[in-house]
Design a protein around this motif. Sequence first.
Motif, short mmCIF file in Angstrom:
data_model
loop_
_atom_site.label_atom_id
_atom_site.label_comp_id
_atom_site.label_asym_id
_atom_site.label_seq_id
_atom_site.Cartn_x
_atom_site.Cartn_y
_atom_site.Cartn_z
N TRP A 146 0.85 -1.19 0.00
CA TRP A 146 0.00 0.00 0.00
C TRP A 146 0.89 1.23 0.00
CZ3 TRP A 146 0.34 3.17 4.38
CH2 TRP A 146 0.97 2.60 5.50
N ARG A 147 0.27 2.39 -0.12
CA ARG A 147 1.06 3.60 -0.19
C ARG A 147 0.43 4.73 0.61
NH1 ARG A 147 0.32 6.61 -6.01
NH2 ARG A 147 -1.96 6.78 -5.99
N LEU A 148 1.28 5.67 1.00
CA LEU A 148 0.84 6.91 1.61
C LEU A 148 0.61 7.92 0.49
CD1 LEU A 148 3.37 7.15 4.58
CD2 LEU A 148 0.94 6.64 4.75
N CYS A 173 1.08 21.93 6.33
CA CYS A 173 0.99 20.46 6.35
C CYS A 173 0.67 19.96 7.76
CB CYS A 173 2.30 19.83 5.88
SG CYS A 173 2.68 20.21 4.14
N ILE A 174 0.00 18.84 7.82
CA ILE A 174 -0.36 18.23 9.11
C ILE A 174 0.72 17.22 9.46
CG2 ILE A 174 -2.10 16.89 10.34
CD1 ILE A 174 -4.14 17.94 8.24
N ASN A 175 1.53 17.55 10.44
CA ASN A 175 2.66 16.70 10.81
C ASN A 175 2.22 15.47 11.57
OD1 ASN A 175 5.49 17.11 10.17
ND2 ASN A 175 5.21 19.21 10.88
N ARG A 176 3.07 14.44 11.51
CA ARG A 176 2.81 13.19 12.22
C ARG A 176 3.92 12.98 13.25
NH1 ARG A 176 0.64 8.22 10.26
NH2 ARG A 176 0.70 9.12 8.17
N ARG A 177 3.52 12.79 14.52
CA ARG A 177 4.48 12.51 15.58
C ARG A 177 4.72 11.01 15.66
NH1 ARG A 177 7.97 15.65 18.11
NH2 ARG A 177 6.33 17.21 18.48
N LEU A 178 5.99 10.57 15.59
CA LEU A 178 6.32 9.16 15.70
C LEU A 178 6.24 8.73 17.15
CD1 LEU A 178 9.36 9.08 13.25
CD2 LEU A 178 7.03 8.32 12.79
N VAL A 179 5.47 7.69 17.43
CA VAL A 179 5.24 7.28 18.81
C VAL A 179 6.52 6.75 19.45
CG1 VAL A 179 3.96 5.68 20.28
CG2 VAL A 179 2.83 6.77 18.33
N MET A 186 -6.10 12.95 11.35
CA MET A 186 -5.43 13.66 10.27
C MET A 186 -6.35 13.78 9.06
SD MET A 186 -1.64 11.92 10.60
CE MET A 186 -0.85 12.96 9.40
N VAL A 187 -7.05 12.70 8.73
CA VAL A 187 -8.00 12.72 7.61
C VAL A 187 -9.11 13.73 7.90
CG1 VAL A 187 -9.69 11.37 6.31
CG2 VAL A 187 -7.49 10.36 6.93
N ALA A 188 -9.64 13.70 9.13
CA ALA A 188 -10.71 14.63 9.50
C ALA A 188 -10.25 16.07 9.38
CB ALA A 188 -11.19 14.34 10.92
N ALA A 189 -9.02 16.34 9.80
CA ALA A 189 -8.49 17.71 9.71
C ALA A 189 -8.33 18.14 8.26
CB ALA A 189 -7.16 17.80 10.44
N ALA A 190 -7.89 17.23 7.41
CA ALA A 190 -7.75 17.56 5.99
C ALA A 190 -9.12 17.85 5.38
CB ALA A 190 -7.08 16.41 5.25
N LEU A 191 -10.13 17.08 5.75
CA LEU A 191 -11.48 17.32 5.25
C LEU A 191 -11.99 18.71 5.65
CD1 LEU A 191 -13.06 13.83 5.95
CD2 LEU A 191 -12.81 14.89 3.70
N GLU A 192 -11.55 19.19 6.80
CA GLU A 192 -11.98 20.50 7.29
C GLU A 192 -11.15 21.64 6.71
OE1 GLU A 192 -11.84 20.21 11.50
OE2 GLU A 192 -13.37 18.65 11.62
N GLY A 193 -10.18 21.30 5.86
CA GLY A 193 -9.38 22.34 5.23
C GLY A 193 -8.24 22.86 6.06
N VAL A 194 -7.85 22.12 7.11
CA VAL A 194 -6.77 22.58 8.00
C VAL A 194 -5.43 22.57 7.28
CG1 VAL A 194 -5.49 22.03 10.10
CG2 VAL A 194 -7.99 21.85 10.07
N GLY A 195 -5.21 21.60 6.39
CA GLY A 195 -3.94 21.52 5.70
C GLY A 195 -3.84 20.25 4.88
N ALA A 244 -2.59 16.47 4.37
CA ALA A 244 -2.29 15.28 5.17
C ALA A 244 -1.60 14.23 4.31
CB ALA A 244 -3.57 14.71 5.78
N TYR A 245 -0.75 13.44 4.94
CA TYR A 245 -0.06 12.33 4.26
C TYR A 245 -0.46 11.05 4.96
CZ TYR A 245 3.79 10.43 1.41
OH TYR A 245 4.54 9.75 0.48
N VAL A 246 -1.38 10.30 4.38
CA VAL A 246 -2.05 9.19 5.07
C VAL A 246 -2.20 7.99 4.14
CG1 VAL A 246 -3.35 10.67 6.67
CG2 VAL A 246 -4.28 10.20 4.39
N PRO A 247 -2.50 6.80 4.69
CA PRO A 247 -2.73 5.62 3.85
C PRO A 247 -3.85 5.86 2.85
CG PRO A 247 -2.42 4.96 6.13
CD PRO A 247 -2.52 6.45 6.13
N GLU A 248 -3.62 5.43 1.62
CA GLU A 248 -4.56 5.71 0.53
C GLU A 248 -5.94 5.11 0.78
OE1 GLU A 248 -4.41 5.76 -4.34
OE2 GLU A 248 -3.21 4.28 -3.26
#
Length: 295
Positions: A164-166, A192-198, A231-240, A242-246
């Motif tokens: 799969w891909r981002l 861009c909506i950043n992702r924090r690595l756990v 992250m997906v929800a934020a992108a839908l709201e126009g926040v920025g 997102a880089y997420v699973p397709e």
Amino acid sequence: MAQTDFNDLMWFLAVTEEGSFTRAAAKLGVVQSTLSHRIKKLEAQMGMRLLARTTRSVATTEAGERLRRALAPRVSEIEAEIAALMELRDRPAGSVRITLSHHALTGLIWPKLRPVLRDYPDIRLELSVDGGFRNIVEDGFDAGIRLGESVEQDMIAQRVGPDWRLVAVASPGYLAARGRPAHPQDLLAQECINRRLVTAGGLYAWEFEKDGKELRVRVEGRLTLNDEATMVAAALEGVGIAYVPEDMVAPHLASGALELLLDDWSPRFAGYHIYYPSRHQNLPAFKVVVNALRQ
């Protein structure tokens, strides 16, 4: 030192797993005062404190953590051998504990394991969502599910999902206001909506690839998350962007609620694999789970 009661060691493990005398007592089905007394007795026999107690939580001391690390894998081995004896029964039975990511659980694993609960009433499943990497032996898991490139080398690993891909996505409203990036480097001028690595604690550098050329971009943005669904929800709201699973945004791309960006730069990753120690491979309940996931 007097001979240590094996039950005291098991009760000590229960406290470390639950992080609370109250929860551990409930799990063991004993009175909390009895549990506390037995742990104090164990500490007295060993001549050292094993647990550091506060009003809200319980944590292991250095000695306690060393004891926990020594006990946990050995108890796991004993439980595995006992479970192997259940082959004599007509139906597979026992517990299977798996650590995995939220994306793996919702998009791939749960749909495959739901029928196992229906068809095998004696099998119990525990699916623990964790964005970081866990030592499955020390932490008492039977298996883990991670991308193929992340699997530990000394484990048996079997593929359970496709590659799969981002993908980078944004809402039409955001793109109308900020413009569409044509190259990964253009993301540096975007929100861009950043992702924090756990596990590592740092921010994920977005990975791109085209014509054999790999590129990592450390994007900027005012919002940082560690949950892909948010992250997906934020992108839908126009926040920025997102880089997420397709697969998580496929319905939104189809409806036009989100638009795909940098499509030809989005690399594929090795699909999810289930990995586990060799001693688990012949346990009946575990074999049922693995076979279901490989379908």
